[in-house]
Design an enzyme around this catalytic site. Structure first.
Site, mmCIF file in Angstrom:
data_model
loop_
_atom_site.group_PDB
_atom_site.id
_atom_site.type_symbol
_atom_site.label_atom_id
_atom_site.label_comp_id
_atom_site.label_asym_id
_atom_site.label_seq_id
_atom_site.Cartn_x
_atom_site.Cartn_y
_atom_site.Cartn_z
ATOM 1 N N GLY A 10 -5.431 -3.107 -11.431
ATOM 2 C CA GLY A 10 -4.167 -3.031 -10.706
ATOM 3 C C GLY A 10 -4.079 -4.062 -9.600
ATOM 4 O O GLY A 10 -3.935 -3.723 -8.427
ATOM 5 N N ARG A 13 -0.007 -6.525 -7.251
ATOM 6 C CA ARG A 13 0.851 -6.334 -6.078
ATOM 7 C C ARG A 13 0.162 -5.444 -5.052
ATOM 8 O O ARG A 13 -0.842 -4.791 -5.348
ATOM 9 C CB ARG A 13 2.200 -5.730 -6.475
ATOM 10 C CG ARG A 13 2.101 -4.384 -7.150
ATOM 11 C CD ARG A 13 3.449 -3.935 -7.714
ATOM 12 N NE ARG A 13 3.366 -2.654 -8.401
ATOM 13 C CZ ARG A 13 3.528 -1.474 -7.801
ATOM 14 N NH1 ARG A 13 3.785 -1.439 -6.498
ATOM 15 N NH2 ARG A 13 3.441 -0.359 -8.474
ATOM 16 N N GLY A 49 -6.065 -22.510 -4.611
ATOM 17 C CA GLY A 49 -6.897 -23.349 -3.756
ATOM 18 C C GLY A 49 -8.177 -22.690 -3.278
ATOM 19 O O GLY A 49 -8.924 -23.274 -2.487
ATOM 20 N N GLY A 52 -13.000 -19.297 -5.870
ATOM 21 C CA GLY A 52 -13.175 -18.587 -7.135
ATOM 22 C C GLY A 52 -12.003 -18.777 -8.071
ATOM 23 O O GLY A 52 -10.873 -18.946 -7.636
ATOM 24 N N ASN A 87 -8.906 0.117 -8.411
ATOM 25 C CA ASN A 87 -7.782 0.172 -7.482
ATOM 26 C C ASN A 87 -6.502 0.732 -8.095
ATOM 27 O O ASN A 87 -5.680 1.298 -7.387
ATOM 28 C CB ASN A 87 -7.507 -1.240 -6.941
ATOM 29 C CG ASN A 87 -6.229 -1.318 -6.139
ATOM 30 O OD1 ASN A 87 -6.156 -0.823 -5.028
ATOM 31 N ND2 ASN A 87 -5.202 -1.939 -6.714
ATOM 32 N N ASN A 146 -1.180 16.631 1.932
ATOM 33 C CA ASN A 146 0.098 15.943 2.089
ATOM 34 C C ASN A 146 1.107 16.588 1.145
ATOM 35 O O ASN A 146 0.862 16.668 -0.066
ATOM 36 C CB ASN A 146 -0.054 14.455 1.772
ATOM 37 C CG ASN A 146 1.089 13.633 2.339
ATOM 38 O OD1 ASN A 146 1.846 14.094 3.183
ATOM 39 N ND2 ASN A 146 1.221 12.414 1.871
ATOM 40 N N TYR A 152 -1.792 13.671 -6.926
ATOM 41 C CA TYR A 152 -2.393 12.460 -6.363
ATOM 42 C C TYR A 152 -3.633 12.809 -5.542
ATOM 43 O O TYR A 152 -4.701 12.198 -5.693
ATOM 44 C CB TYR A 152 -1.361 11.747 -5.497
ATOM 45 C CG TYR A 152 -1.844 10.480 -4.834
ATOM 46 C CD1 TYR A 152 -2.037 9.318 -5.575
ATOM 47 C CD2 TYR A 152 -2.084 10.443 -3.459
ATOM 48 C CE1 TYR A 152 -2.467 8.143 -4.960
ATOM 49 C CE2 TYR A 152 -2.505 9.280 -2.837
ATOM 50 C CZ TYR A 152 -2.698 8.128 -3.593
ATOM 51 O OH TYR A 152 -3.132 6.980 -2.978
ATOM 52 N N LYS A 156 -7.674 11.765 -5.953
ATOM 53 C CA LYS A 156 -8.368 11.018 -4.908
ATOM 54 C C LYS A 156 -9.571 11.796 -4.375
ATOM 55 O O LYS A 156 -10.597 11.203 -4.012
ATOM 56 C CB LYS A 156 -7.407 10.659 -3.778
ATOM 57 C CG LYS A 156 -6.277 9.726 -4.216
ATOM 58 C CD LYS A 156 -6.815 8.454 -4.858
ATOM 59 C CE LYS A 156 -5.726 7.499 -5.293
ATOM 60 N NZ LYS A 156 -6.253 6.248 -5.893
ATOM 61 N N THR A 235 -18.216 7.377 1.873
ATOM 62 C CA THR A 235 -16.763 7.252 1.930
ATOM 63 C C THR A 235 -16.404 6.553 3.241
ATOM 64 O O THR A 235 -16.795 7.010 4.315
ATOM 65 C CB THR A 235 -16.069 8.622 1.870
ATOM 66 O OG1 THR A 235 -16.544 9.442 2.952
ATOM 67 C CG2 THR A 235 -16.355 9.311 0.554
#
Length: 244
Positions: A10, A13, A49, A52, A87, A146, A152, A156, A235
Site C-alpha cells: 500500500g 499514497r 533522484g 534507491g 502498511n 474509537n 478496524y 490493529k 510496539t
C-alpha cells in the site's frame, strides 16, 4: 548503494507514499497497489533522484491467489527482502450493529489476512537469509477505543498480538518484528474535517497538532534499520501523547 530491498504494501499514497520516499534514501523499494493508477508513477517520479530504485507492483494483498503469483516472482527477481512493512489497510468505519458482513470481512482480509499471505512466502526466504525486519503498521485504535471502528480496531489489536508472537518465532533467524502505532496523521481525510471539528480534535492531543506522514515514515525507517537492531516484539506509539 546497497542491493537490499524493502517491500511496502500500500505505497501509492498517504503514509505509504511517505514510507517509499523515505526508505528509498537508504534501500531499494518495491511498493504494492491494488490497481494501475497515476499515483504509482508519481511516487516513482518523486523518488527518481534518490539512491534507491523504486518499483510499483500491482497486487491486492487480500487476494490470496494474487499474492501467490506476485511474491514468488519478487523473490525470483530480487531474492529475499531485507524488510517488509505491512502498511496496506482500510477502515470502512461504521457502528458495529450496522456494519455489513461484507464490510467486516473486507477489513479483516485487507488489514490482517494479507499479512499472513505475504509472510508465508517471504518469511522463509528471510529466515534462510539470516537477517531482516518486519514492521506491522498498527494504529492507536488497537489500544484505544474509537466509535465506529470495531472492525478496524480489531485488526490493529490483532497485529500487536501477531507481532509479539511472531517475534518470538523468528528471532533465532535474525529477524525482528515490531509494530508501529500512528495516531491521527494529516491526510486527505483530515483535510476534509470542518475547521471547528479539527480544532477540537487537536485539543485532544497533548502536543496540540496532528502527526505528519513523514514522521511515521522516519519511525519505520528506524525500526528496520541498524539503530534498532536489538529491538523486537515491541510496539512503538507515535501519537503526540493521545494515548497517555
Amino acid at each position: 548503494m546497497t542491493k537490499q530491498w524493502v517491500l511496502v504494501t500500500g505505497g501509492s499514497r498517504g503514509i505509504g507514499r511517505a514510507l517509499v520516499e523515505e526508505l528509498a534514501t537508504q534501500w531499494n523499494v518495491v511498493f504494492t497497489c491494488r490497481s494501475n493508477q497515476p499515483q504509482n508513477a508519481e511516487v516513482i517520479e518523486a523518488c527518481a533522484g534518490l539512491p534507491g530504485w523504486v518499483e510499483s507492483c500491482i497486487c491486492d494483498g487480500c487476494d490470496e491467489e494474487a499474492v501467490n503469483r506476485v511474491a514468488p516472482d519478487l523473490l525470483a527477481r530480487f531474492g529475499a527482502p531485507f524488510a517488509v512493512i505491512h502498511n496496506a489497510g482500510i477502515t470502512l468505519d461504521g457502528l458495529h450493529i450496522q456494519q455489513t458482513g461484507d464490510n467486516w470481512r473486507q477489513v479483516m482480509d485487507t488489514n490482517l489476512n494479507a499479512l499472513f499471505y505475504w509472510n508465508r512466502h517471504l518469511l522463509p526466504a528471510m529466515m534462510a537469509q539470516g537477517e531482516g525486519a518486519l514492521v506491522l503498521m498498527s494504529s492507536v485504535s488497537g489500544v484505544k477505543g474509537n466509535i465506529g471502528q470495531t472492525a478496524y480496531a480489531a485488526t490493529k489489536a490483532a497485529m500487536i498480538g501477531m507481532g509479539r508472537s511472531l517475534a518470538l518465532e523468528v528471532a533465532r533467524f535474525g529477524i525482528r518484528v515490531n509494530c508501529l502505532l500512528p495516531g491521527i496523521i494529516e491526510s486527505d481525510m483530515t483535510d476534509a474535517i470542518p475547521a471547528e471539528a479539527l480544532k477540537a480534535l487537536r485539543k485532544q492531543i497533548p502536543l496540540r497538532r496532528l502527526g505528519k506522514a513523514h514522521e511515521v515514515a522516519r519511525a519505520a525507517a528506524f525500526m528496520i534499520g541498524k539503530d534498532s537492531c536489538y529491538m523486537t516484539g515491541q510496539t512503538l506509539i507515535l501519537d503526540g501523547g493521545l494515548t497517555v
